[in-house]
Design a protein around this motif. Structure first.
Motif, mmCIF file in Angstrom:
data_model
loop_
_atom_site.group_PDB
_atom_site.id
_atom_site.type_symbol
_atom_site.label_atom_id
_atom_site.label_comp_id
_atom_site.label_asym_id
_atom_site.label_seq_id
_atom_site.Cartn_x
_atom_site.Cartn_y
_atom_site.Cartn_z
ATOM 1 N N LYS A 85 25.573 -5.280 34.861
ATOM 2 C CA LYS A 85 26.955 -5.650 35.201
ATOM 3 C C LYS A 85 27.707 -4.499 35.880
ATOM 4 N N ASP A 86 27.001 -3.488 36.323
ATOM 5 C CA ASP A 86 27.575 -2.288 36.957
ATOM 6 C C ASP A 86 28.494 -1.503 36.026
ATOM 7 N N ASP A 87 28.219 -1.557 34.732
ATOM 8 C CA ASP A 87 28.929 -0.722 33.768
ATOM 9 C C ASP A 87 28.105 0.542 33.517
ATOM 10 N N TYR A 88 28.803 1.641 33.350
ATOM 11 C CA TYR A 88 28.129 2.916 33.111
ATOM 12 C C TYR A 88 28.244 3.308 31.640
ATOM 13 N N THR A 89 27.163 3.821 31.110
ATOM 14 C CA THR A 89 27.145 4.457 29.789
ATOM 15 C C THR A 89 26.366 5.759 29.925
ATOM 16 N N TRP A 90 26.592 6.665 28.986
ATOM 17 C CA TRP A 90 25.894 7.937 29.034
ATOM 18 C C TRP A 90 25.709 8.511 27.643
ATOM 19 N N GLU A 91 24.729 9.385 27.572
ATOM 20 C CA GLU A 91 24.462 10.151 26.364
ATOM 21 C C GLU A 91 24.571 11.626 26.725
#
Length: 83
Positions: free
Chosen positions: A54-60
């Motif tokens: 869905k073109d959402d960004y997440t990061w660690e």
């Protein structure tokens, strides 16, 4: 010829007279000088950036310095317009 021999022996005689070898007679002494301590380099924050379908960004984020992790998180949120 004698003059060149005298000049070649001159540095050796000066070394003996100034006491360079005095440390060998007294024994070797270790001195802790804080100017010669090894410099610890800062490890960078490791970022694993993921993008969903869905073109959402997440990061660690991972690292040693918590303050640097928080700053990196704020910068990522600002750059990616995520709240």
């Amino acid at each position: 010829m004698r003059l060149s021999a005298a000049f070649s022996l001159l540095p050796f005689l000066l070394c003996l007279s100034t006491g360079i070898f005095a440390a060998e007679k007294e024994g070797f002494v270790f001195k802790n000088n804080p100017e010669h301590q090894p410099i610890k380099t800062k490890k960078p924050v490791r970022i694993k950036l993921k993008r969903s379908a869905k073109d959402d960004y997440t990061w660690e984020l991972a690292g040693d310095d918590v303050d640097e992790i928080i700053r990196t998180d704020k910068r990522l949120r600002k750059m990616l317009n995520v709240q």
